[in-house]
Design a protein around this motif. Structure first.
Motif, mmCIF file in Angstrom:
data_model
loop_
_atom_site.group_PDB
_atom_site.id
_atom_site.type_symbol
_atom_site.label_atom_id
_atom_site.label_comp_id
_atom_site.label_asym_id
_atom_site.label_seq_id
_atom_site.Cartn_x
_atom_site.Cartn_y
_atom_site.Cartn_z
ATOM 1 N N HIS A 295 0.834 -1.205 0.000
ATOM 2 C CA HIS A 295 0.000 0.000 0.000
ATOM 3 C C HIS A 295 0.864 1.248 0.000
ATOM 4 O O HIS A 295 1.609 1.509 0.938
ATOM 5 C CB HIS A 295 -0.903 0.018 1.238
ATOM 6 N N GLY A 296 0.793 2.035 -1.055
ATOM 7 C CA GLY A 296 1.467 3.324 -1.110
ATOM 8 C C GLY A 296 0.416 4.413 -1.118
ATOM 9 O O GLY A 296 -0.542 4.354 -1.878
ATOM 10 N N MET A 297 0.569 5.396 -0.252
ATOM 11 C CA MET A 297 -0.465 6.427 -0.117
ATOM 12 C C MET A 297 0.145 7.823 -0.091
ATOM 13 O O MET A 297 1.367 7.995 -0.055
ATOM 14 C CB MET A 297 -1.295 6.178 1.144
ATOM 15 N N ALA A 352 -8.654 7.715 3.698
ATOM 16 C CA ALA A 352 -8.676 8.943 4.506
ATOM 17 C C ALA A 352 -7.681 9.966 3.962
ATOM 18 O O ALA A 352 -8.000 11.153 3.833
ATOM 19 C CB ALA A 352 -8.372 8.621 5.965
ATOM 20 N N THR A 353 -6.456 9.521 3.643
ATOM 21 C CA THR A 353 -5.466 10.448 3.096
ATOM 22 C C THR A 353 -5.911 10.961 1.735
ATOM 23 O O THR A 353 -5.716 12.134 1.407
ATOM 24 C CB THR A 353 -4.080 9.780 2.985
ATOM 25 N N ASP A 354 -6.521 10.091 0.942
ATOM 26 C CA ASP A 354 -7.035 10.497 -0.367
ATOM 27 C C ASP A 354 -8.123 11.563 -0.209
ATOM 28 O O ASP A 354 -8.125 12.585 -0.911
ATOM 29 C CB ASP A 354 -7.589 9.272 -1.099
ATOM 30 N N MET A 355 -9.041 11.340 0.728
ATOM 31 C CA MET A 355 -10.134 12.274 0.950
ATOM 32 C C MET A 355 -9.605 13.622 1.444
ATOM 33 O O MET A 355 -10.033 14.685 0.972
ATOM 34 C CB MET A 355 -11.119 11.707 1.959
ATOM 35 N N PHE A 356 -8.680 13.594 2.410
ATOM 36 C CA PHE A 356 -8.126 14.831 2.936
ATOM 37 C C PHE A 356 -7.410 15.613 1.843
ATOM 38 O O PHE A 356 -7.526 16.843 1.766
ATOM 39 C CB PHE A 356 -7.157 14.535 4.090
#
Length: 408
Positions: A295-297, A352-356
């Motif tokens: 998983h890379g975010m 969550a990081t994508d949404m933020f």
């Protein structure tokens, strides 16, 4: 005959060595394969790259014998300030402020430079008899069967083991050779990464300043230094990175502000394209993926390495307990326990990081008003603040024993 290793780990960055040490200390024999020569990995000079280690991650490093090797180079993060605004115009009056004093356990986390962590891991692995390191070697083929897994290296040699673990990053060759597909997308953003020296002390305060092109993180290092992770639209980031040092600082200053006095660059500058990429499966027969290989975010919350170390703790615990019960540690039955433990947590964090990022990386006036009001509400409610502090410290959720500071 020499006993074959139980576990083969591809990738000698940070997650791979952490897993190797955790497993070696519970009775497994491990081989770590890395494409870079050990001299290159160990003798890296200061280059500005640093990590925000949550308190739970620090506990894991302590449990596997790494923390004492890097503690003198670690900067505690005592406060986090989150603001929203435009470059040169100052932050919005609505903000979030988190203080470590709101929890009992201690600092929310620590900033540690990449060079110190890598040297500590290499030294610790060299002292562990159950770990074999193969540096400057590349895996060119892998094959799984009922008896385990076989790797072929670029020099024609082969290795066999009961389990293969891919810790080889977002473009994981281990995952690709196993036929594991990935889901994700590009953000059209690039992170500009560097370190700066500043005139005034930072007092252990980390800052996250959200601007329409992307966030700017100012993270405290030891002394009057800070690590910068600065996200811009890719085209702009490429232009900025190509500038002279003086012009680069001229662009950074209005974004950075003057609260730390005069600033100058320390070390090299880097750029990293930002994307979201999640493996469709974290496991296959006799194979598991850990860290960015799984998983890379977006680095918006600085949770990349922390998520990887949670993988390390969970996989080490699953394999150790299975081994004590006499189970085949490479079996799908065992590995599914690891995937069940980690997949929901990492997917939730990635979303969550994508949404933020999408919520804050724009200049929509309605969204700006909503997020500013939201930050003001969170900042004014002690219960919510405490929850955010515990989340930042990595103290929430189903924690593996090593992240609780307990032996497996």
């Amino acid at each position: 005959m020499e006993k074959k290793p139980d576990i083969l780990i591809v990738g000698g960055g940070l997650n791979g060595p952490a897993l190797a040490l955790a497993l070696a200390q519970t009775g497994h024999s491990v081989t770590v394969i890395d494409a870079l020569a050990e001299k290159v990995r160990k003798n890296a000079a200061f280059d500005g790259r640093s990590y925000a280690l949550a308190l739970a991650s620090q506990r894991l490093l302590d449990a596997i014998g790494i923390w004492d090797r890097v503690a003198e180079h670690a900067q505690p993060m005592l406060e986090i300030k989150v603001t929203d605004g435009h470059a040169g115009a100052g932050p919005s009056p609505f903000f979030m402020h988190f203080d470590h004093a709101e929890i009992e356990e201690g600092p929310m986390g620590y900033m540690v430079e990449d060079r110190h962590l890598r040297r500590a891991f290499l030294d610790a692995m060299a002292e562990e008899k159950a770990i074999t390191e193969l540096s400057g070697k590349t895996v060119v083929a892998q094959e799984s069967n009922a008896n385990g897994v076989t790797l072929t290296l670029d020099d024609g040699s082969t290795l066999t083991g009961d389990l293969l673990v891919g810790c080889d990053g977002r473009r994981s060759g281990t995952a690709a050779r196993a036929g594991i597909k990935r889901t994700g997308w590009d953000y059209g953003q690039t992170a500009l990464v560097c370190a700066i020296e500043h005139e005034l002390p930072h007092h252990g305060i980390a800052h996250q300043f959200f601007m329409p092109p992307g966030p700017l993180a100012i993270l405290p290092l030891t002394g009057n230094r800070s690590s910068i992770v600065w996200s811009e639209r890719t085209e702009m980031a490429e232009r900025i990175n190509a500038m002279s040092e003086a012009d680069y600082l001229q662009v950074l200053r209005p974004r950075f502000g003057d609260f730390l006095g005069e600033i100058k660059l320390a070390g090299d500058r880097f750029t990293y394209p930002l994307n979201l990429t999640i493996a469709n499966s974290f496991i296959a027969d006799h194979l598991a993926l850990v860290g960015d290989a799984a998983h890379g975010m977006h680095p918006i919350a600085g949770q990349g390495l922390n998520a990887g170390l949670r993988d390390v703790g969970a996989l080490a615990e699953v394999l150790t307990l299975a081994g004590r019960r006499g189970e085949d540690i490479g079996s799908i039955t065992v590995l599914e326990r690891y995937q069940a433990w980690r997949r929901f947590d990492t997917a939730s964090l990635a979303m969550a990081t994508d949404m933020f990022n999408k919520l804050f990386s724009n200049d929509n006036p309605i969204l700006r008003m909503g997020r500013d009001i939201g930050m003001g509400i969170v900042g004014s409610l002690p219960g919510l603040r405490r929850g955010f502090v515990r989340e930042a410290a990595g103290l929430t959720g189903d924690l593996p024993k090593l992240l609780q500071g307990r032996p497996i």
